[in-house]
Enzyme design. Structure first.
Site: not given
Lengths: 208, 208
Positions: A128, A167
């Site tokens: 990710s 993130k």
DNA sequence: CTACTGTATATATATACAGTAG
DNA sequence: CTACTGTATATATATACAGTAG
């Protein structure tokens, strides 16, 4: 490792602390005074016991020749708490790391890596953050944090999913947006109360 | 640092070697014997001189309390030889690194990073390896090497361009192909005699 | 002054030894 | 046996001191 009684673990701690302070090991007499032990014989007796249990080594007749078997003064150890984005929850809060020595999985960093020593590490799972040049199996070094600024790369705990994820953080219109660095994944948008920031990325280590 | 005469640099080396072997500092007498010095007074005299020059510290009356001022036993230092893909040539061959201490720019790695200690490092300039997750200003850890297998990530010296470049190595049809990991850049295809392999990438370190 | 020689010595230090208690 | 107490002691060790040579 075999168990230690109170006196013996006190001796180990004293030697460790003394070593951290002076860079050399204490004498039998200094251990005696530092641990409130009645006589040097008792220190000698327990040092022999500790040697037999494998906690330290000693050169006979040599001053200050005690060596703890896991002494490390020039780099510091930070625990790899768990993997991220792999569905496994962080077992503990990074603020609650008491003794980095007690974790099986760890990385060691040179003292000059960062002045901040209360770091922890996470092993990255998944792709990710690929556009931020962080890939599967990289180890990210994290500084504990409860909040973040826009654009900072953070590890966040999502209670709903029961997972920790890596993130970029953005706060927009009272919503927290967690952006991956991979166009394959859409941002996660949640209410602030549904996300717990655990730390900020301060480094990446990869072994090829 | 001030200059040292032969005897004093011999003493420093002896203390360093002794420390590397035993993890503690030698006694005055051990220095005397190890350096073929006529008496303990001479050792004492020179230790005081070394202390004044700032090479070591000592706690008075304490056995084995000499501390060299730049002792580092738990991690090793590897030089950052230069930047790559920035037009600057490698100043020396990695095989010729004699004393990593003499380089201004270096990284320190924990001893458990690699058993191979004769590594060197390069600071990456540019984005040619971006798809291999190596970006501008990352430090790549290299193992010296003269040859490479297909697909390995290497640092190569291109005499024609007078530069060192970080690429994936392929040998095809008697030509060496050096591939970037960025679609922006076409592979470099040269005759084997026009490329000198300097090392293979064994790690990447990035500070955020 | 610097750079030693050669010797002496106080003390720092590890360890042995004879007991004792549970 | 384990886990000490209390003391003694050999030696490991740092350092002082009186000289000497250039």
């Amino acid at each position: 490792m075999l168990d230690l009684n109170d006196k013996q673990s006190k001796i180990i701690s004293f030697i460790q602390d003394y070593y951290n302070e002076f860079g050399i090991s204490p004498t039998v007499r200094e251990i005696q005074n530092g641990c409130n032990i009645t006589s040097t014989s008792v220190v000698d007796y327990n040092l022999k016991a500790l040697k037999n249990k494998g906690y330290l080594d000693k050169r006979p007749d040599i001053s200050r020749a005690i060596k703890l078997n896991n002494i490390n003064d020039n780099f510091f150890r930070i625990p790899i708490l768990s993997s991220i984005a792999a569905g496994e929850p962080l077992i503990v809060n990074p603020e609650q790391i008491s003794d980095p020595e007690s974790y099986d999985d760890y990385v060691e960093l040179p003292n000059n890596f960062s002045k901040e020593k209360k770091l922890f590490a996470l092993r990255v799972k998944g792709d990710s953050m690929i556009d931020a040049l962080i890939s599967n199996n990289d180890i990210v070094i994290m500084k504990p944090a409860n909040e973040a600024g826009n654009g900072e790369m953070i590890a966040a705990w999502l209670p709903a999913n029961e997972e920790v994820t890596l993130k970029r953080f953005y706060l927009r219109n009272n919503k927290v947006e967690l952006h991956s660095e991979n166009p394959k994944y859409d941002p996660i948008v949640v209410d602030p109360q549904n996300v717990l920031i655990k730390g900020k990325v301060v480094g990446v280590i990869r072994k090829v």
